[in-house]
Design a protein around this motif. Structure first.
Motif, PDB file in Angstrom:
ATOM      1  N   PHE A  78       0.853  -1.182   0.000  1.00 54.93           N
ATOM      2  CA  PHE A  78       0.000   0.000   0.000  1.00 54.93           C
ATOM      3  C   PHE A  78       0.895   1.240   0.000  1.00 54.93           C
ATOM      4  N   LYS A  79       0.814   2.011  -1.107  1.00 53.90           N
ATOM      5  CA  LYS A  79       1.633   3.210  -1.232  1.00 53.90           C
ATOM      6  C   LYS A  79       0.929   4.406  -0.589  1.00 53.90           C
ATOM      7  N   ILE A 100      -1.796   0.823  -4.825  1.00 50.55           N
ATOM      8  CA  ILE A 100      -0.894  -0.284  -4.509  1.00 50.55           C
ATOM      9  C   ILE A 100       0.284  -0.250  -5.466  1.00 50.55           C
ATOM     10  N   ASP A 101       1.473  -0.513  -4.950  1.00 49.68           N
ATOM     11  CA  ASP A 101       2.686  -0.496  -5.775  1.00 49.68           C
ATOM     12  C   ASP A 101       2.558  -1.510  -6.916  1.00 49.68           C
ATOM     13  N   GLY A 206       2.105   1.172   3.720  1.00 51.84           N
ATOM     14  CA  GLY A 206       3.176   0.216   3.932  1.00 51.84           C
ATOM     15  C   GLY A 206       2.707  -1.195   4.194  1.00 51.84           C
ATOM     16  N   THR A 207       1.389  -1.387   4.330  1.00 53.76           N
ATOM     17  CA  THR A 207       0.857  -2.724   4.581  1.00 53.76           C
ATOM     18  C   THR A 207       0.924  -3.572   3.309  1.00 53.76           C
ATOM     19  N   LEU A 208       1.253  -4.840   3.481  1.00 49.80           N
ATOM     20  CA  LEU A 208       1.206  -5.767   2.358  1.00 49.80           C
ATOM     21  C   LEU A 208      -0.238  -6.216   2.168  1.00 49.80           C
ATOM     22  N   ILE A 209      -0.816  -5.807   1.052  1.00 45.94           N
ATOM     23  CA  ILE A 209      -2.209  -6.123   0.754  1.00 45.94           C
ATOM     24  C   ILE A 209      -2.259  -7.401  -0.078  1.00 45.94           C
ATOM     25  N   GLN A 213      -8.531  -9.224   0.138  1.00 48.46           N
ATOM     26  CA  GLN A 213      -8.548  -8.632   1.480  1.00 48.46           C
ATOM     27  C   GLN A 213      -9.451  -7.405   1.514  1.00 48.46           C
ATOM     28  N   LYS A 214     -10.242  -7.291   2.599  1.00 49.98           N
ATOM     29  CA  LYS A 214     -11.079  -6.100   2.765  1.00 49.98           C
ATOM     30  C   LYS A 214     -10.224  -4.961   3.269  1.00 49.98           C
ATOM     31  N   LEU A 215     -10.407  -3.778   2.648  1.00 45.78           N
ATOM     32  CA  LEU A 215      -9.586  -2.622   2.962  1.00 45.78           C
ATOM     33  C   LEU A 215     -10.318  -1.581   3.794  1.00 45.78           C
TER      34      LEU A 215
END
Length: 377
Positions: A78-79, A100-101, A206-209, A213-215
């Motif tokens: 997550f950018k 997202i990156d 910075g979280t790895l999504i 996955q629910k955001l």
């Protein structure tokens, strides 16, 4: 000496017995007091049938009419964006909610686009020789092909020979492969479809999504709906577009809404029908509890009294010649505190307030208000 004492005691017992017997005789001959009849004073009212509006009371919680649950269809880091992804953050329509990156995936998309460009370029000499009439069309397509932009649609094929030639070089399949990659690349960025507020955020920068996955959740704060359950008796009376008055629990704020939808089916368990009330106001929040008053219909030739005045046998007390009596009535609507009745003749004197222990034939006296006048000397 002992005989003298016993004789004295015997005489005293005889005298005491005689006096007690005299008292009993005297009490028996006393006349019984006559109990005065108690006449209760009651509050009464004279019936005058009118048209009573039937207002259905309902309640419920507000929910945003437009809600977006945010889920990820791709995987990545997550950018950080222009705004913090936190509850209460407002976004305008078109602004990026989550990015997202996608650097690695973007490179693979560019590689596929380059392969498509090369494939078309490779057939251009053959087109010049074998299909000169369509050469210019494909040359213009190549001239407009930009790797940094979305892949343009392939030129329309006008003949079977052209179709077989282009398809045989795998150009069509490469084109749709590129379009598929571009569609997936677009999912690395989620934009707001409408202006609203983020109400739930389950990830941070910075979280790895992961895929699926629910955001979070995003709602439109400009318009809300309230779901209410109404008795099936009034199913035919509810109309879409009808105005509804809404109040908060403290009765300090009043809002105006409209019936936006009415469910076509009745709940078999509760025998109620669901209606949806749409309301707009800047002070409203999701989850707020409101009470609604829906104007169902108007009942002619009816009266409205307190519910505690209606007996279980569907009768009410009336006053006739200073005595209580009962008459049969027809209840047509019940609210929390009131009941609407029919079949009560005009001019009938009824109780205005309930009388504890009331019964048919009870002697009563209607209460009459007297005005006090002050005399000045």
């Amino acid at each position: 000496m002992r005989k003298i004492i016993l004789s004295v005691i015997g005489v005293l017992l005889i005298i005491a017995s005689f006096l007690f017997a005299q008292k009993l005789i005297a009490d028996k001959n006393k006349p019984k007091p006559v109990q005065a009849k108690v006449v209760k004073t009651v509050f009464t009212d004279t019936v005058q049938n009118t048209t009573i509006p039937i207002v259905i009371a309902a309640n419920g919680n507000l929910e945003a009419k437009r809600r977006l649950e945010l889920y990820s269809e791709v995987q990545g880091i997550f950018k950080r964006g222009n705004k913090l992804f936190k509850p209460g953050q407002e976004y305008r329509a078109g602004q990026t909610l989550i990015k997202i990156d996608a650097a690695e995936y973007y490179a693979s998309v560019q590689s596929s686009k380059s392969n498509l460009y090369n494939s078309i370029s490779a057939i251009m000499p053959d087109l010049r020789l074998d299909f000169p009439d369509i050469y210019d069309k494909w040359q213009n397509y190549l001239n407009g092909f930009d790797l940094n932009k979305t892949t343009p649609k392939l030129p329309e094929m006008t003949s079977d020979k052209e179709n077989y030639f282009i398809t045989g070089r795998s150009i069509v399949s490469n084109y749709y492969n590129v379009k598929n990659l571009e569609q997936r690349l677009a999912k690395y960025s989620i934009t707001a479809p409408f202006s609203g507020t983020l109400t739930e955020a389950l990830v941070t920068e910075g979280t790895l999504i992961r895929s699926g996955q629910k955001l979070g959740e995003f709602i439109d704060t400009s318009i809300y709906e309230m779901e209410v359950a109404i008795s099936k008796t009034y199913a035919s009376l509810l109309k879409v577009g009808e105005s509804v008055t809404l109040n908060n629990l403290d009765k300090t704020e009043t809002y105006t809404g409209t019936v936006s939808r009415v469910n076509a089916s009745i709940d078999p368990t509760t025998q109620t029908i669901t209606a949806y009330i749409e309301v707009k106001h800047e002070n409203l929040k999701e989850g707020m509890y409101l009470e609604a008053n829906l104007n169902a219909k108007k009942e002619s030739d009816a009266i409205e009294i307190d519910r505690n005045l209606l007996l279980e046998s569907e009768q009410i007390f009336v006053v006739k010649d200073s005595l209580l009596d009962v008459i049969d009535v027809k209840p047509v609507y019940f609210s929390d505190t009131k009941v609407v009745l029919k079949n009560v003749p005009n001019g009938t004197v009824i109780l205005k307030k309930a009388v504890p222990g009331a019964y048919s034939g009870m002697l009563v006296k209607p209460f009459k208000e007297t005005s006090n006048t002050n005399n000045k000397y």
